[in-house]
Design a protein around this motif. Structure first.
Motif, PDB file in Angstrom:
ATOM      1  N   LEU A 165       0.837  -1.203   0.000  1.00  0.00           N
ATOM      2  CA  LEU A 165       0.000   0.000   0.000  1.00  0.00           C
ATOM      3  C   LEU A 165       0.870   1.250   0.000  1.00  0.00           C
ATOM      4  CD1 LEU A 165      -2.678  -1.078   2.625  1.00  0.00           C
ATOM      5  CD2 LEU A 165      -3.097  -0.699   0.179  1.00  0.00           C
ATOM      6  N   ALA A 166       1.879   1.250   0.851  1.00  0.00           N
ATOM      7  CA  ALA A 166       2.774   2.407   0.950  1.00  0.00           C
ATOM      8  C   ALA A 166       3.447   2.693  -0.387  1.00  0.00           C
ATOM      9  CB  ALA A 166       3.812   2.178   2.044  1.00  0.00           C
ATOM     10  N   GLN A 167       3.938   1.648  -1.032  1.00  0.00           N
ATOM     11  CA  GLN A 167       4.612   1.829  -2.313  1.00  0.00           C
ATOM     12  C   GLN A 167       3.636   2.365  -3.370  1.00  0.00           C
ATOM     13  OE1 GLN A 167       6.375  -1.689  -3.952  1.00  0.00           O
ATOM     14  NE2 GLN A 167       7.516  -0.546  -5.501  1.00  0.00           N
ATOM     15  N   ALA A 168       2.449   1.793  -3.438  1.00  0.00           N
ATOM     16  CA  ALA A 168       1.460   2.212  -4.430  1.00  0.00           C
ATOM     17  C   ALA A 168       1.008   3.651  -4.214  1.00  0.00           C
ATOM     18  CB  ALA A 168       0.261   1.273  -4.403  1.00  0.00           C
ATOM     19  N   LEU A 169       0.949   4.070  -2.948  1.00  0.00           N
ATOM     20  CA  LEU A 169       0.483   5.416  -2.619  1.00  0.00           C
ATOM     21  C   LEU A 169       1.614   6.431  -2.558  1.00  0.00           C
ATOM     22  CD1 LEU A 169      -2.068   4.413   0.147  1.00  0.00           C
ATOM     23  CD2 LEU A 169      -2.591   5.111  -2.194  1.00  0.00           C
ATOM     24  N   GLY A 170       2.861   5.959  -2.618  1.00  0.00           N
ATOM     25  CA  GLY A 170       4.009   6.859  -2.583  1.00  0.00           C
ATOM     26  C   GLY A 170       4.265   7.485  -1.231  1.00  0.00           C
ATOM     27  N   VAL A 171       3.975   6.728  -0.158  1.00  0.00           N
ATOM     28  CA  VAL A 171       4.200   7.213   1.207  1.00  0.00           C
ATOM     29  C   VAL A 171       4.911   6.123   2.001  1.00  0.00           C
ATOM     30  CG1 VAL A 171       2.190   8.750   1.160  1.00  0.00           C
ATOM     31  CG2 VAL A 171       1.931   6.412   2.006  1.00  0.00           C
ATOM     32  N   SER A 172       5.285   6.436   3.219  1.00  0.00           N
ATOM     33  CA  SER A 172       5.969   5.460   4.065  1.00  0.00           C
ATOM     34  C   SER A 172       4.981   4.454   4.660  1.00  0.00           C
ATOM     35  CB  SER A 172       6.707   6.170   5.200  1.00  0.00           C
ATOM     36  OG  SER A 172       5.779   6.669   6.143  1.00  0.00           O
ATOM     37  N   ARG A 173       5.528   3.315   5.114  1.00  0.00           N
ATOM     38  CA  ARG A 173       4.685   2.321   5.783  1.00  0.00           C
ATOM     39  C   ARG A 173       4.085   2.897   7.055  1.00  0.00           C
ATOM     40  NH1 ARG A 173       8.375  -2.913   5.997  1.00  0.00           N
ATOM     41  NH2 ARG A 173       9.388  -1.456   7.369  1.00  0.00           N
ATOM     42  N   GLY A 174       4.865   3.729   7.761  1.00  0.00           N
ATOM     43  CA  GLY A 174       4.358   4.365   8.977  1.00  0.00           C
ATOM     44  C   GLY A 174       3.156   5.253   8.700  1.00  0.00           C
ATOM     45  N   THR A 175       3.207   5.965   7.574  1.00  0.00           N
ATOM     46  CA  THR A 175       2.074   6.816   7.199  1.00  0.00           C
ATOM     47  C   THR A 175       0.826   5.974   6.966  1.00  0.00           C
ATOM     48  OG1 THR A 175       3.494   8.509   6.228  1.00  0.00           O
ATOM     49  CG2 THR A 175       1.213   8.466   5.468  1.00  0.00           C
ATOM     50  N   VAL A 176       0.978   4.865   6.252  1.00  0.00           N
ATOM     51  CA  VAL A 176      -0.169   3.985   5.998  1.00  0.00           C
ATOM     52  C   VAL A 176      -0.697   3.425   7.311  1.00  0.00           C
ATOM     53  CG1 VAL A 176      -0.920   1.821   4.920  1.00  0.00           C
ATOM     54  CG2 VAL A 176       0.518   3.417   3.639  1.00  0.00           C
ATOM     55  N   SER A 177       0.192   2.937   8.168  1.00  0.00           N
ATOM     56  CA  SER A 177      -0.224   2.374   9.455  1.00  0.00           C
ATOM     57  C   SER A 177      -0.954   3.408  10.305  1.00  0.00           C
ATOM     58  CB  SER A 177       0.988   1.848  10.225  1.00  0.00           C
ATOM     59  OG  SER A 177       1.550   0.762   9.564  1.00  0.00           O
ATOM     60  N   ASN A 178      -0.422   4.617  10.364  1.00  0.00           N
ATOM     61  CA  ASN A 178      -1.050   5.678  11.156  1.00  0.00           C
ATOM     62  C   ASN A 178      -2.413   6.056  10.597  1.00  0.00           C
ATOM     63  OD1 ASN A 178       1.093   5.790  12.932  1.00  0.00           O
ATOM     64  ND2 ASN A 178       2.121   7.438  11.833  1.00  0.00           N
ATOM     65  N   ARG A 179      -2.511   6.126   9.280  1.00  0.00           N
ATOM     66  CA  ARG A 179      -3.794   6.481   8.661  1.00  0.00           C
ATOM     67  C   ARG A 179      -4.828   5.389   8.912  1.00  0.00           C
ATOM     68  NH1 ARG A 179      -4.323  11.136   4.856  1.00  0.00           N
ATOM     69  NH2 ARG A 179      -2.340  12.194   5.140  1.00  0.00           N
ATOM     70  N   LEU A 180      -4.433   4.127   8.763  1.00  0.00           N
ATOM     71  CA  LEU A 180      -5.358   3.034   9.031  1.00  0.00           C
ATOM     72  C   LEU A 180      -5.843   3.073  10.475  1.00  0.00           C
ATOM     73  CD1 LEU A 180      -3.714   0.062   7.118  1.00  0.00           C
ATOM     74  CD2 LEU A 180      -5.892   1.174   6.604  1.00  0.00           C
ATOM     75  N   ALA A 181      -4.922   3.283  11.399  1.00  0.00           N
ATOM     76  CA  ALA A 181      -5.293   3.343  12.818  1.00  0.00           C
ATOM     77  C   ALA A 181      -6.274   4.479  13.072  1.00  0.00           C
ATOM     78  CB  ALA A 181      -4.044   3.506  13.677  1.00  0.00           C
ATOM     79  N   ARG A 182      -6.028   5.642  12.455  1.00  0.00           N
ATOM     80  CA  ARG A 182      -6.923   6.786  12.643  1.00  0.00           C
ATOM     81  C   ARG A 182      -8.295   6.508  12.026  1.00  0.00           C
ATOM     82  NH1 ARG A 182      -8.251  10.478   9.225  1.00  0.00           N
ATOM     83  NH2 ARG A 182      -6.395  10.248   7.937  1.00  0.00           N
ATOM     84  N   LEU A 183      -8.326   5.964  10.814  1.00  0.00           N
ATOM     85  CA  LEU A 183      -9.601   5.669  10.152  1.00  0.00           C
ATOM     86  C   LEU A 183     -10.405   4.638  10.936  1.00  0.00           C
ATOM     87  CD1 LEU A 183      -8.322   5.652   6.471  1.00  0.00           C
ATOM     88  CD2 LEU A 183      -9.914   7.319   7.474  1.00  0.00           C
TER      89      LEU A 183
END
Length: 139
Positions: free
Chosen positions: A23-41
């Motif tokens: 997901l991080a690679q496809a979205l062009g962001v870090s894994r931490g960003t994806v993890s944080n966004r998922l946790a917030r959502l």
């Protein structure tokens, strides 16, 4: 929700088992960003769970219905809410009397009722009309 959240949710809707690194690679962001966004959502209740999708013919006992929806105001927020509704199998933009057409696919009529109750509570939806699929003649 911003554009990145929307893109993340779209990828998860296509495959909820996509690894965070992918997901991080496809979205062009870090894994931490994806993890944080998922946790917030999840914490905010935008993501209420993860599920699987089956081919329609794999679950012939499912109840299928189509809900035509009229929207007043910001259609984007209504679309985002509907995309997060587990009972909505597909969502289409339409013209004419109705703004959107949602395909509902659930296990029984009680679940259709529950999905419709949740849909009717979405801010911006002013009217809806639902038809239950009885049988097909072609397709």
């Amino acid at each position: 929700m911003d554009a990145l959240d929307t893109r993340l949710i779209a990828r998860l809707r296509a495959n909820a088992r996509t690894p965070i690194a992918e997901l991080a690679q496809a979205l062009g962001v870090s894994r931490g960003t994806v993890s944080n966004r998922l946790a917030r959502l999840e914490r905010e209740g935008t993501i209420t769970g993860y599920t699987l999708r089956l081919r329609p013919e794999a679950t012939p006992e499912d109840v299928v219905a189509w809900t035509s929806i009229a929207v007043e105001g910001q259609q984007r927020s209504v679309i985002q809410a509907l995309l997060g509704e587990p009972g909505v199998a597909a969502l289409h933009d339409t013209n004419g009397r109705w703004d959107l057409l949602a395909e509902l696919r659930v296990g029984n009529l009680a679940e259709v009722s529950a999905v419709l109750e949740r849909i009717r509570r979405i801010p911006g939806i002013t009217a809806s009309e639902t038809s239950v699929h009885l049988r097909s003649f072609k397709g």
